[in-house]
Each structure stands twice: as C-alpha cells, then as structure tokens.
Motif scaffolding. Structure first.
Motif, PDB file in Angstrom:
ATOM      1  N   HIS A  95       0.830  -1.205   0.000  1.00 40.96           N
ATOM      2  CA  HIS A  95       0.000   0.000   0.000  1.00 40.96           C
ATOM      3  C   HIS A  95       0.871   1.265   0.000  1.00 40.96           C
ATOM      4  O   HIS A  95       2.034   1.221  -0.394  1.00 40.96           O
ATOM      5  CB  HIS A  95      -1.007  -0.044   1.139  1.00 40.96           C
ATOM      6  CG  HIS A  95      -1.706  -1.370   1.221  1.00 40.96           C
ATOM      7  ND1 HIS A  95      -2.614  -1.811   0.283  1.00 40.96           N
ATOM      8  CD2 HIS A  95      -1.558  -2.408   2.097  1.00 40.96           C
ATOM      9  CE1 HIS A  95      -3.027  -3.039   0.574  1.00 40.96           C
ATOM     10  NE2 HIS A  95      -2.394  -3.431   1.677  1.00 40.96           N
ATOM     11  N   ASN A  96       0.317   2.349   0.425  1.00 36.84           N
ATOM     12  CA  ASN A  96       1.007   3.637   0.418  1.00 36.84           C
ATOM     13  C   ASN A  96       0.273   4.533   1.412  1.00 36.84           C
ATOM     14  O   ASN A  96      -0.964   4.548   1.420  1.00 36.84           O
ATOM     15  CB  ASN A  96       0.966   4.232  -0.999  1.00 36.84           C
ATOM     16  CG  ASN A  96       1.719   5.541  -1.128  1.00 36.84           C
ATOM     17  OD1 ASN A  96       1.497   6.482  -0.376  1.00 36.84           O
ATOM     18  ND2 ASN A  96       2.605   5.623  -2.097  1.00 36.84           N
ATOM     19  N   HIS A 102      -6.145   9.315  -3.032  1.00 37.08           N
ATOM     20  CA  HIS A 102      -6.134   9.135  -4.489  1.00 37.08           C
ATOM     21  C   HIS A 102      -6.980   7.923  -4.869  1.00 37.08           C
ATOM     22  O   HIS A 102      -6.527   7.017  -5.554  1.00 37.08           O
ATOM     23  CB  HIS A 102      -4.694   8.949  -4.968  1.00 37.08           C
ATOM     24  CG  HIS A 102      -3.805  10.113  -4.674  1.00 37.08           C
ATOM     25  ND1 HIS A 102      -3.679  11.198  -5.514  1.00 37.08           N
ATOM     26  CD2 HIS A 102      -3.009  10.369  -3.599  1.00 37.08           C
ATOM     27  CE1 HIS A 102      -2.834  12.075  -4.986  1.00 37.08           C
ATOM     28  NE2 HIS A 102      -2.411  11.597  -3.828  1.00 37.08           N
ATOM     29  N   THR A 103      -8.216   7.954  -4.423  1.00 37.40           N
ATOM     30  CA  THR A 103      -9.081   6.792  -4.634  1.00 37.40           C
ATOM     31  C   THR A 103      -9.340   6.511  -6.119  1.00 37.40           C
ATOM     32  O   THR A 103      -9.418   5.357  -6.534  1.00 37.40           O
ATOM     33  CB  THR A 103     -10.417   6.980  -3.904  1.00 37.40           C
ATOM     34  OG1 THR A 103     -11.003   8.233  -4.304  1.00 37.40           O
ATOM     35  CG2 THR A 103     -10.212   6.984  -2.389  1.00 37.40           C
ATOM     36  N   ASP A 120      -4.371  -0.599  -6.674  1.00 33.57           N
ATOM     37  CA  ASP A 120      -3.903  -0.779  -5.301  1.00 33.57           C
ATOM     38  C   ASP A 120      -5.091  -0.553  -4.375  1.00 33.57           C
ATOM     39  O   ASP A 120      -6.192  -0.238  -4.833  1.00 33.57           O
ATOM     40  CB  ASP A 120      -2.761   0.213  -4.994  1.00 33.57           C
ATOM     41  CG  ASP A 120      -1.868  -0.231  -3.842  1.00 33.57           C
ATOM     42  OD1 ASP A 120      -2.111  -1.322  -3.284  1.00 33.57           O
ATOM     43  OD2 ASP A 120      -0.923   0.505  -3.503  1.00 33.57           O
ATOM     44  N   THR A 121      -4.873  -0.720  -3.085  1.00 27.31           N
ATOM     45  CA  THR A 121      -5.921  -0.420  -2.107  1.00 27.31           C
ATOM     46  C   THR A 121      -5.318   0.415  -0.987  1.00 27.31           C
ATOM     47  O   THR A 121      -4.098   0.600  -0.914  1.00 27.31           O
ATOM     48  CB  THR A 121      -6.532  -1.709  -1.507  1.00 27.31           C
ATOM     49  OG1 THR A 121      -5.543  -2.356  -0.691  1.00 27.31           O
ATOM     50  CG2 THR A 121      -7.007  -2.663  -2.588  1.00 27.31           C
ATOM     51  N   THR A 122      -6.169   0.896  -0.115  1.00 28.73           N
ATOM     52  CA  THR A 122      -5.674   1.709   1.005  1.00 28.73           C
ATOM     53  C   THR A 122      -5.051   0.850   2.092  1.00 28.73           C
ATOM     54  O   THR A 122      -4.274   1.346   2.901  1.00 28.73           O
ATOM     55  CB  THR A 122      -6.815   2.525   1.629  1.00 28.73           C
ATOM     56  OG1 THR A 122      -7.835   1.615   2.088  1.00 28.73           O
ATOM     57  CG2 THR A 122      -7.421   3.491   0.624  1.00 28.73           C
ATOM     58  N   ARG A 162       5.922   8.820  -3.120  1.00 25.79           N
ATOM     59  CA  ARG A 162       5.089   9.062  -4.298  1.00 25.79           C
ATOM     60  C   ARG A 162       3.653   9.232  -3.839  1.00 25.79           C
ATOM     61  O   ARG A 162       3.268   8.747  -2.767  1.00 25.79           O
ATOM     62  CB  ARG A 162       5.253   7.934  -5.314  1.00 25.79           C
ATOM     63  CG  ARG A 162       5.113   6.530  -4.766  1.00 25.79           C
ATOM     64  CD  ARG A 162       5.521   5.489  -5.793  1.00 25.79           C
ATOM     65  NE  ARG A 162       4.652   5.508  -6.968  1.00 25.79           N
ATOM     66  CZ  ARG A 162       4.977   4.924  -8.122  1.00 25.79           C
ATOM     67  NH1 ARG A 162       6.116   4.294  -8.267  1.00 25.79           N
ATOM     68  NH2 ARG A 162       4.143   4.986  -9.145  1.00 25.79           N
ATOM     69  N   PRO A 163       2.821   9.904  -4.614  1.00 27.45           N
ATOM     70  CA  PRO A 163       1.471  10.237  -4.135  1.00 27.45           C
ATOM     71  C   PRO A 163       0.567   9.042  -3.884  1.00 27.45           C
ATOM     72  O   PRO A 163      -0.292   9.080  -3.004  1.00 27.45           O
ATOM     73  CB  PRO A 163       0.906  11.131  -5.247  1.00 27.45           C
ATOM     74  CG  PRO A 163       1.731  10.815  -6.453  1.00 27.45           C
ATOM     75  CD  PRO A 163       3.084  10.481  -5.934  1.00 27.45           C
TER      76      PRO A 163
END
Length: 305
Positions: A95-96, A102-103, A120-122, A162-163
């Motif tokens: 994840h990040n 940034h959904t 990706d997911t949260t 990265r965002p």
C-alpha cells in the motif's frame, strides 16, 4: 639473542680450532640474518605488521571498508564480511500512506494476467488507527538495514515518496527490472477479531495472458517456507489460525504482484490488525524489529543456499 664471542671465553676452557672457527662464522652470519629479517618486515608490511588490524579481526568480520570485496591483509583463508554481496533484494511495502487521498487512481484496474484488478488499495488499520501502510514502511526500513548489513543491494518499490501506489503490476515490474534474487511484499491482514497469526503467500502456477509463474513457483516456495520458519522463531508468534491449515503457507493466483513476477517472490501477512492481541504486537516497535529480523533471516538462508 646474546652470545659470548671468543674474547670472552674462560682461559680454562679452550676450544678446538674447528669449534673456534665455527663460532666466528656464527658471529658474522647471525647479525646479518637479523638485519635482513628487520628489513623484510618493513617492506612486507608498511604498517609494521602483516596481520589484520584489530577492527578486521572482530567476531562479526566487519571492518572499515568491509563489503568492498577485498579480503583482510594477512588472511590465510578467504572470508567474507558481506555474505550477500552481489545479491539484490527488493522489498515491497504494501500500500502507500497517501493512497486514501487518491481513490480514483488506485481504483483504476490493471491487468494481472488472470484478470483485471484494482491498481492498489488503502490497506487496513488497527482499531486505534495505526495503518497498514505505516506498518509496512516501518518493517521495510528495518528489513533494509538488516539486509544491507549482510552486504545485499536492497531496493524498495516505494518509500512513501510518491502520491499513491505503485500499482500492483508496476510493483512486479520493479522487482523484475532489478533482476532481484528475492522479493518480499510486506503486509498485515484485516480479518475478523479472534483470527490471529501470520501467513506467507506463495505464487500458484499461473500461465495466462502476460503471466507465467511456472519458473518461480519452486524457488518462491522455498523462500516462503524459510521466511515462515524464521519469522515464527524470531517473533514467537504462531502461523495463522484462520488460513493455511496451521502451516503458515497459502498459495494464491489472484495477486498481480505474484502473477506478474519473473523472480522469486512471496507476500507475508505479519498478523491481523483487527484483532486486539495481534494489534498489540504490530504496534510495538520492539516486535516490528523481531518481525524484520525473522524475514531477514529467511531471505539470508534462501540466498546463501
């Protein structure tokens, strides 16, 4: 060494001429030999000794300049202060931290070989709000340090720099492009309360679309088994009680990070963030260090054969 020359011999103990001649010869040769030895020492060892200095003789084998491929001066047998020198490990922190902002981007679907799936997911979090993304980055940093101490070249797929993302297909490409000897994706699960323990996810044999995991199934399985064993030993935690039938190993073909990998790769779910007992471990810095140590030991054993 000292000796008494003929001029110091007692008058009552005269020696035969041959013996006296021998002593004279020794008196000439020994000082010359000593002088030659001193000169040789100075040439052979600019530092006054051809033995490794004290730092090079420490138990861990580390010394200033360790890992530069040079063996210690005076070493009788080859030794390596960096057993993983030349090996490349990619750590994939799941994840990040900013994915939730940034959904739209992370919900974009990408090709994972068997089908299409979200970029990706949260990720999940503990009930108190400690996020999986924070957890995975922390463990990744600790793991990187441990592996670098072993001489490995370590790359992260993302470092909170990265965002969002990267997407799961890009995560796989990063490991492939690095020609990694091993890739480990670090996660924590979000299952129901009462579900406890860790599990390691292995790639299934997939040959669809752009995915072909057949060459990596064997080595990935070996990597996963070693990590599971060492993780349990280091952390004192048990394999999952809700997946894997108590083995701590699960095989899946729905994860793009595994399906698209061309190098040995596994995922590890270090515990269940939604269970209060597991969460108490996952939020402990001391325990996270043990987690990183266990993963590191498994990787080291895999790479050293």
């Amino acid at each position: 060494m000292s000796y008494a020359g003929p001029e110091f011999e007692p008058s009552s103990s005269r020696r035969p001429p041959m013996r006296r001649a021998l002593l004279v010869a020794l008196g000439v040769l020994v000082p010359g030999a000593l002088l030659g030895w001193v000169v040789w020492q100075g040439v052979a060892s600019p530092g006054g000794s051809d033995q490794p200095d004290r730092a090079e003789r420490t138990a861990g084998g580390t010394a200033p300049g360790a890992g530069d491929g040079k063996e210690p001066r005076g070493s009788a047998t080859p030794y390596s202060a960096a057993p993983l020198k030349g090996k490349v490990v990619v750590i994939d922190p799941g994840h990040n931290p900013d994915n939730f902002q940034h959904t739209a981007e992370i919900n974009r679907k990408v090709d994972i070989g068997t089908n299409r799936k979200e970029c990706d997911t949260t990720g999940t979090s503990t009930n108190s709000g400690y996020t999986e993304a924070r957890f995975t980055l922390d463990v990744a940093h600790r793991l990187r340090t441990l592996l670098q101490q072993q001489g490995a070249t370590v790359k992260l797929t993302q470092d909170g720099d990265r965002p969002y993302g990267p997407c799961v297909d890009e995560r796989a490409r990063i490991g492939n492009a690095a020609h990694a000897d091993a890739v480990v994706s670090v996660h924590a699960d979000g299952s129901g309360a009462g579900n406890r323990g860790f599990h390691v996810i292995l790639p299934a044999a997939v040959h669809e679309g752009g995915a072909d995991t057949r060459p990596i199934v064997g080595p990935s399985g070996e990597l996963g088994e070693l990590i599971a064993t060492d993780f349990a030993h280091s952390t004192g935690t048990k394999p999952s009680n809700y997946v894997g039938d108590g083995s701590g190993l699960v095989t899946r073909k729905d994860l793009g990070g595994l399906n698209l990998s061309t190098v040995p790769k596994v995922f590890i779910e270090c515990g269940n963030m939604r269970d209060s007992k597991d969460a108490a471990l996952l939020t402990s810095g001391a325990w996270r260090q043990k987690a990183a140590q266990g993963i590191s030991e498994g990787i080291v054993r895999f790479l050293r054969g």
